[in-house]
Design a protein around this motif. Structure first.
Motif, short mmCIF file in Angstrom:
data_model
loop_
_atom_site.label_atom_id
_atom_site.label_comp_id
_atom_site.label_asym_id
_atom_site.label_seq_id
_atom_site.Cartn_x
_atom_site.Cartn_y
_atom_site.Cartn_z
N UNK A 18 0.75 -1.28 0.02
CA UNK A 18 0.14 -0.21 0.03
C UNK A 18 0.96 1.41 -0.08
N UNK A 19 2.00 1.16 0.72
CA UNK A 19 2.83 2.16 0.73
C UNK A 19 3.40 2.50 -0.71
N UNK A 20 3.82 1.51 -1.50
CA UNK A 20 4.38 1.71 -2.78
C UNK A 20 3.36 2.06 -3.73
N UNK A 21 1.98 1.51 -3.41
CA UNK A 21 0.98 2.07 -4.28
C UNK A 21 0.37 3.64 -4.05
N UNK A 22 0.60 4.08 -2.81
CA UNK A 22 0.53 5.35 -2.70
C UNK A 22 1.81 6.36 -3.48
N UNK A 23 2.79 5.74 -3.30
CA UNK A 23 3.92 6.50 -4.04
C UNK A 23 3.66 6.44 -5.65
N UNK A 24 3.10 5.42 -6.11
CA UNK A 24 3.02 5.26 -7.58
C UNK A 24 1.99 6.23 -8.03
N UNK A 25 0.82 6.29 -7.33
CA UNK A 25 -0.20 7.40 -7.58
C UNK A 25 0.39 8.74 -7.24
N UNK A 26 0.93 9.12 -6.30
CA UNK A 26 1.32 10.27 -6.27
C UNK A 26 2.41 10.95 -7.19
N UNK A 27 3.13 10.03 -7.90
CA UNK A 27 4.20 10.26 -8.74
C UNK A 27 3.99 9.81 -10.13
N UNK A 28 2.52 9.17 -10.45
CA UNK A 28 2.22 8.84 -11.72
C UNK A 28 2.97 7.80 -12.32
N UNK A 29 3.60 6.91 -11.68
CA UNK A 29 4.61 5.87 -12.29
C UNK A 29 3.93 4.94 -13.14
N UNK A 30 4.61 4.67 -14.18
CA UNK A 30 3.88 3.71 -15.13
C UNK A 30 3.88 2.11 -14.41
N UNK A 31 2.80 1.55 -14.03
CA UNK A 31 2.87 0.36 -13.44
C UNK A 31 3.14 -0.88 -14.27
N UNK A 32 3.33 -0.62 -15.68
CA UNK A 32 3.60 -1.81 -16.68
C UNK A 32 4.96 -1.79 -16.77
N UNK A 33 5.84 -0.88 -16.48
CA UNK A 33 7.18 -0.87 -16.42
C UNK A 33 7.80 -1.41 -15.23
N UNK A 34 8.35 -2.79 -15.49
CA UNK A 34 8.90 -3.47 -14.22
C UNK A 34 10.15 -2.64 -13.60
N UNK A 35 10.73 -1.78 -14.27
CA UNK A 35 11.81 -0.93 -13.76
C UNK A 35 11.07 -0.08 -12.39
N UNK A 36 9.94 0.39 -12.66
CA UNK A 36 9.30 1.07 -11.72
C UNK A 36 8.56 0.27 -10.36
#
Length: 699
Positions: free
Chosen positions: A243-261
């Motif tokens: 959930x912490x990572x999910x929050x970080x991904x939403x905050x910075x708009x990370x591409x979740x299809x990219x394994x490097x993110x």
């Protein structure tokens, strides 16, 4: 004697209502220094509240320690000590508006609120704290010495000096209440130089109305723990880490299809959840490209922490949750005092533009529900009773208020994410709410903002970038059109042929810039008019040509040349029925050549343009027959989708003066290519200045 004094004290406490205080302590920004006893630090905080003179003896103080990494700062041992004496613990990245409002709802003024946090974070809370102080609460602040050089935002001193009154539903504040905030240096507050006295107040556990009776809560996972052990176990769990990572991904708009993110490699359990999330997003992206389910669908089952207990897990897919709540909702708070309806604008049209902005943001599904509340402190004057009556008939709610912070939390309580919230207000006031909006966005809400243009936007940026932002003037903007007097007067001596084309604006507000251009007897470009439209649609094009018709009358000698934009074609035909309309041969060639098979498309395009330039019917027919034999697929497309009298010179009913493209207006667009990235007013100034320079040079 002691017995009599004790009885007197009890009688005094019974006659006098016990006053309460709330302390919100960001233990990450204001940690307990090394070597200090946690219980002594708590006593110093209690003493500071008591010595401020705001809390009566035997009052109740609720202290909540907030942090985003509690297992390390202050650590599990310190947390256990704090918890044992009645300190509530909350894992959160956000700030404190919701905690303040929840406590104030249960404890009307007079009361005391103490916030211990970094200076910058307190600045973001300035507007909320000012609101509470003006309604009778006493405010105490503590922040690290190293931050003292940074001044509070202007609103802090402005509101507290001017004492603006805000709407409050509770009892009126006491007349003898001190109206000034007390500020402490955190390091000095907990230093050994401060005398520690036995507190006369009692610590009580603060209960959150959302998380129930538990003093251990996690805002990231929207859950509460039944015990301290369960709370610490949860903070170390894989679910919490995800959930912490999910929050970080939403905050910075990370591409979740990219394994490097994705943070693979921490643990097998986390890798499994991350893999599920990556596959879900990849499948979702593929389905969207194929026209399947929309991005909000989440077909993969993920474990979710139950707010009623950290150890209870619900296996429910987000798709099922979406089906249960039927449609996605949006909430719009519109401060009509700071963002009024511009003069001459239809109120219902403005409301529709707000609705369209929410829909076009891509966050609200089709047939979703959008509720709009208009707020103002002088609604009878702005917007006025007539406009209010019109908007009320359109199901717009009205609220007389100076503040709407609590409206957001109330709506969020009734509408869990994913949902959308749009705030329409001046830039500075939105900045004061930035921390609350950040909390809501981290919780899964999409935040849209609209505010009037500000000269100092670069000097007062938001602490983070939200989902979407608009200039209020651009949002309600419809059209603007300009024609210089010299352009209109000179058109009487020009060839009666007008090229029209549009180019997209590259600024963040969107829209299109339209040019209308004629030619002088020497075949040189002659600027005629320009306009800014919301988009290339029938309504906008019709409006543009109606404005053009007000200075250039319809005539059978008039010729328009443009691309084959269907809405533009229809608008010309309806506004200028006597004029003739030709299609740009170059743009048509670009469309035609791609229907050729395994042949050189450049040659096909060149051959087609030669067809449009023949002067006699016999020459055209001969070349056209040859074209059919060489390129049958292209010939079929031309026959079925074009009209010869629109592109072939030999069949055009009026004189085109040897022009069959709109290259002149394309050149005009290239001159102002950089200006299309600017805001509206500077761009218009640039165009007018350039037109004036051209007329000055060629007079």
């Amino acid at each position: 004697m002691n017995k009599i004094e004790s009885m007197a004290t009890q009688q005094h406490r019974g006659e006098e209502e016990v006053e309460k205080a709330l302390v919100l302590w960001n233990i990450s920004n204001c940690p307990i220094p090394d070597g200090h006893d946690p219980l002594t630090v708590v006593q110093r905080i209690q003493t500071a509240v008591e010595n401020s003179g705001h809390v009566r003896r035997y009052g109740e103080i609720s202290i909540t320690a907030i942090g985003n990494n509690l297992t390390e700062i202050p650590g599990e041992d310190v947390m256990r000590k704090l918890s044992s004496i009645g300190i509530s613990l909350k894992h959160s990245h956000g700030y404190h508006q919701k905690d303040l409002y929840d406590w104030a709802e249960k404890n009307p003024p007079p009361g005391t609120m103490m916030v211990i946090d970094g200076h910058e974070q307190l600045g973001w809370l300035a507007f909320t704290l000012s609101h509470f102080e003006d309604n009778g609460y006493r405010i105490i602040l503590a922040y690290p010495q190293r931050d003292l050089a940074t001044p509070f935002p202007r609103i802090f001193s402005k509101l507290w000096d001017q004492r603006q009154t805000y709407t409050y539903n509770g009892p009126p504040p006491a007349e003898n209440v001190s109206r000034s905030a007390v500020e402490w240096d955190w390091d000095a507050l907990i230093s050994d130089e401060q005398e520690v006295t036995t507190p006369t107040t009692s610590l009580v556990v603060k209960h959150d109305k959302f998380y129930g009776e538990s003093p251990w809560s996690c805002s990231v996972c929207s859950g509460a723990a039944p015990s301290f052990e369960d709370f610490t176990t949860h903070l170390k769990s894989v679910e919490h880490e995800f959930r912490e990572w999910d929050r970080h991904a939403r905050k910075y708009g990370l591409d979740r299809t990219n394994r490097n993110n994705l943070p693979f490699g921490r643990s097998q359990e986390l890798d499994l959840l991350l893999t599920q999330e990556m596959l879900r997003c990849q499948e979702m992206l593929q389905q969207c490209r194929l026209g399947g389910f929309k991005p909000k669908d989440r077909p993969v089952t993920l474990e979710r922490v139950d707010p009623r207990g950290m150890n209870e897990v619900e296996n429910m897919t987000t798709q099922q949750q979406h089906e249960e709540k039927e449609v996605e909702k949006a909430f719009v708070l519109w401060d009509m005092g700071n963002c009024p309806i511009p003069d001459g604008h239809d109120p219902l049209t403005v409301v529709r533009k707000i609705q369209m902005a929410v829909e076009k943001s891509g966050h609200v599904s089709r047939n979703g529900e959008i509720s709009i509340t208009a707020i103002g402190s002088k609604l009878r004057e702005i917007p006025g009773e007539d406009v209010m009556r019109i908007l009320s008939s359109f199901e717009i709610s009205f609220k007389h208020s100076h503040l709407y912070t609590y409206d957001l939390d109330e709506w969020a309580d009734a509408n869990p994410p994913p949902c959308t919230m749009m705030i329409i207000d001046e830039h500075e006031r939105i900045g004061w709410m930035a921390s609350q909006l950040s909390d809501l966005e981290d919780a899964g809400y999409r935040i849209l903002l609209a505010y009037p243009p500000q000269r100092d936007l670069a000097a007062t940026p938001f602490p983070r970038s939200f989902s979407k932002q608009w200039d209020w003037d651009a949002l309600v903007f419809e059209h603007v059109k300009a024609t210089l007097g010299a352009c209109i007067e000179g058109f009487a001596f020009m060839r009666k042929m007008i090229d029209v084309d549009a180019t997209s604006l590259k600024n963040k507000y969107g829209g299109v810039l339209v040019f209308a251009e004629a030619q002088d007897p020497n075949g040189q470009s002659y600027p005629l008019a320009f306009a800014v439209l919301d988009s290339e649609n029938l309504t906008s094009w019709t409006w543009f040509f109606e404005m053009l018709k007000s200075v250039i009358p319809d005539s059978s000698e008039l010729v328009f040349m443009s691309e084959r934009n269907q809405s533009l074609i229809f608008a010309i035909g309806s506004v200028f029925p006597e004029a003739h309309h030709g299609h740009c041969l170059w743009h048509l060639k670009e469309k035609v050549k791609w229907h050729a098979g395994n042949v050189n498309k450049v040659i096909v395009g060149h051959t087609f343009m030669e067809l449009g330039r023949y002067y006699t019917v016999d020459d055209f027919n001969s070349a056209y027959d040859s074209f059919e034999k060489r390129y049958p697929a292209v010939y079929k497309y031309v026959q079925e989708h074009t009209e010869k009298d629109k592109w072939a010179r030999v069949f055009f009913p009026r004189d085109r003066y040897n022009f069959d493209t709109i290259n002149n207006v394309e050149s005009m667009k290239s001159v102002f290519k950089e200006a299309t990235t600017w805001a509206l007013i500077p761009m218009l100034d640039c165009i007018v200045r350039k037109f004036s320079d051209w007329f000055t040079q060629r007079k």
